[in-house]
Design an enzyme around this catalytic site. Structure first.
Site, PDB file in Angstrom:
ATOM      1  N   SER A  59      -9.482  -0.900   7.647  1.00 32.12           N
ATOM      2  CA  SER A  59      -9.054  -0.631   6.270  1.00 32.12           C
ATOM      3  C   SER A  59      -8.431  -1.812   5.542  1.00 32.12           C
ATOM      4  O   SER A  59      -8.230  -1.748   4.332  1.00 32.12           O
ATOM      5  CB  SER A  59      -8.064   0.545   6.251  1.00 32.12           C
ATOM      6  OG  SER A  59      -8.748   1.758   6.420  1.00 32.12           O
TER       7      SER A  59
ATOM      8  N   LYS B 297       0.845  -1.201   0.000  1.00 31.33           N
ATOM      9  CA  LYS B 297       0.000   0.000   0.000  1.00 31.33           C
ATOM     10  C   LYS B 297       0.876   1.245   0.000  1.00 31.33           C
ATOM     11  O   LYS B 297       1.915   1.282   0.670  1.00 31.33           O
ATOM     12  CB  LYS B 297      -0.907  -0.034   1.233  1.00 31.33           C
ATOM     13  CG  LYS B 297      -1.976   1.053   1.292  1.00 31.33           C
ATOM     14  CD  LYS B 297      -2.854   0.838   2.516  1.00 31.33           C
ATOM     15  CE  LYS B 297      -3.938   1.886   2.640  1.00 31.33           C
ATOM     16  NZ  LYS B 297      -4.791   1.651   3.837  1.00 31.33           N
TER      17      LYS B 297
ATOM     18  N   SER C 227      -9.511   1.491   3.402  1.00 35.89           N
ATOM     19  CA  SER C 227      -8.812   2.280   2.396  1.00 35.89           C
ATOM     20  C   SER C 227      -7.754   1.487   1.610  1.00 35.89           C
ATOM     21  O   SER C 227      -7.123   2.026   0.706  1.00 35.89           O
ATOM     22  CB  SER C 227      -8.117   3.460   3.082  1.00 35.89           C
ATOM     23  OG  SER C 227      -7.170   2.992   4.045  1.00 35.89           O
TER      24      SER C 227
END
Length: 528
Positions: free
Chosen positions: A195, A76, A171
């Protein structure tokens, strides 16, 4: 080979059935074919191929570094990566190249993993849809799956338009899409309020949030220091355990990591006995907003444990109704503090205004942050004002302790693992998702997940079955603090019972023939 698990591909590499370079090239090819998903912000092709070449030499010399050697992974884009742009999907950090690796990234590289690239997210990880970053929204691979499209054809009201694609959740949506679309075998996400687990549920993956303090946060660009945890996204529980084994452990650069001996690697038994377990069902999680399909699967999952001799017990987490408000106050307060470092003076975006330092500072933050980030900063600063501090921040900290104690009391009552929904429903279309603002959506989507972060507990989302629309639904298991191995053992047993089906990507059938050859059918135990 692309449709296999990390564990299976690792065995194939060791047996010489495929080389790291061949595997890397297959994944890079698939990344290009699935560019429309917008899963990656940066594809580190040269870096990955060089790492594959080094891995190949080790295999030839009989010096493999372990199960992750030669395995393609993604990270990420809020983890620092030396020499590779790290943006947090924000104009504030666009073009920023860190001089160091996050500890978890370095640990993956030390084990020989191949870094395919940096994945998309909501700006600074503030969101639950992966729709609010500067690089655009991430598309859920299940939008293009055979299972979903066949269900849509059967629906007379379906328009069957390509514009009606689904969100990944967030996210860490880019990481989830990357694993779900077979472009890598594992990906790092971050988990502050769900997330990692939220997109795992929407993309048919295992999403694991370790106990707070088990895995280093050093190099993870902070959102909420007291809740942030690196998360793991994989296609099965065993793969998550392998990655956890590489990441877990103390770090002198992160004082919150525990220094007690940790059993590594996290080996999970192939056969687990759940008959002596007590599974807790929090009654406060049975809310009106929960979809009937998720409610039904949750109930059938509990029945499945009971049929194997486990005790299933309804428990109470009495402060649950306060948790989302408490989380909002604490989250935005820490966000306001953490975002103060982005001032245009040290690194990142800097406005050209030269009138004064104050003017430059204000303009830099106005240009660098989107409305969502600025809104959370404003909320946090409000809660931290001298006249509000006691009434909001301090009270929220007290409520957080009560929420954490609820979990302690549940586990002290004899419960081994809690079983809950992960999300209210399956993934929704993007056009439907954006009808509501980021804050409202986040409050809805984090309802079952954020309390775990406030309590510092381990949790994992496991894909259970496909909905009537042909979309994944996940359930969440929550364990005692630092009982991550026990939690994953229970999750693995459950995973074996439900036999969640592989995604069938119509556009990628040639590349994913292994998936079709090994395709599993949804378990009758939960769908009948």
């Amino acid at each position: 080979m692309l449709g296999r698990t990390l564990q299976e591909v690792s065995a194939a590499l060791k047996q010489g059935q495929i080389t790291p370079t061949e595997l890397c090239q297959k994944c890079l090819s698939l990344i290009k074919k699935t560019k429309f998903l917008n899963a990656y912000i940066t594809v580190s092709e040269e870096v990955a191929l060089k790492q594959a070449e080094e891995s190949e030499k080790r295999y030839k010399n009989g010096q493999s570094l372990g199960d992750l050697d030669g395995i393609p992974v993604a990270v990420k884009d809020n983890f620092s990566t030396s020499g590779i742009e790290t943006t947090c999907a924000s104009n504030m950090l666009k073009g920023y190249i860190p001089p160091y690796n996050a500890t978890v990234v370095q640990k993956l590289l030390d084990q020989g993993a191949l870094l395919m690239g940096k994945t998309n997210l909501d700006e600074f990880a503030m969101g639950s849809g992966s729709t609010d970053g500067i690089f655009g929204p991430v598309k859920n691979p299940w939008s293009y799956s055979k299972q979903y499209r066949e269900k849509r054809k059967q629906n007379p009201h379906s328009k069957n338009e390509d514009s009606d694609w689904l969100i990944t959740g967030g996210s860490s949506g880019g990481s989830a899409a990357a694993v779900s679309a077979f472009t890598c075998y594992a990906a790092l996400g971050s988990d502050t309020g769900g997330s990692t687990r939220n997109p795992a549920a929407h993309c048919g993956l295992v999403g694991f949030k370790p106990s707070y303090g088990l895995v280093s946060r050093h190099g993870l660009i902070p959102l909420v220091n007291s809740m942030d945890v690196p998360g793991i996204l994989t296609r099965c529980v065993d793969d998550a355990a392998i990655v956890l084994g590489a990441l877990a452990g103390p770090d002198p650069k992160d004082s919150t990591t525990v220094h007690d001996p940790i059993n590594k690697p996290f080996m999970l038994p192939s056969l687990a006995d759940v008959s002596k377990l007590c599974i807790g069902i929090p009654k406060e999680y049975l809310i009106p907003e929960l979809s009937s399909e998720v409610r039904s699967l949750w109930s059938k999952a509990a029945d499945l444990f009971e049929s194997e001799g486990a005790k299933v017990l309804e428990v109470s987490l009495p402060h649950t109704s306060y948790s989302i408000v408490c989380y909002h106050v604490l989250c935005t307060s820490e966000v306001a503090s953490n975002m103060a470092r982005f001032d245009g003076l040290q690194y990142g975006h800097r406005c050209d205004i030269n009138v004064s330092t104050e003017a430059m500072y204000a303009a830099t933050r106005r240009e660098g942050f989107n409305d969502v980030v600025r809104g959370r900063i404003l909320s946090g600063n409000f809660f931290l004002l001298k006249e509000n501090y006691e009434n909001y921040f301090v009270k929220a900290q007290k409520v957080r302790r009560l929420i954490a104690n609820d979990f302690v009391n549940a586990f002290n009552s004899g419960v081994d693992v809690l079983l809950t929904p992960t999300t209210l429903s399956e993934a929704v279309p993007y056009l439907e998702f954006i009808k509501e603002d980021n804050r409202t959506r986040s409050a809805q989507d984090d309802i079952f997940t954020q309390a775990v972060n406030m309590a510092g507990l381990p949790a994992v989302s496991i894909p259970v079955a496909l909905s009537n629309q042909g979309l994944p639904i996940g359930l969440q298991f929550i364990g005692r603090a630092f009982c991550d191995q026990q939690l994953l053992t229970v999750a693995k047993w459950f995973e074996k019972q439900v036999q969640f089906p592989f995604i069938q990507l119509q556009e990628l059938m040639d590349d994913c023939s292994a998936v079709l050859e090994n395709e599993k059918s949804a378990s009758v135990s939960l769908k009948q």
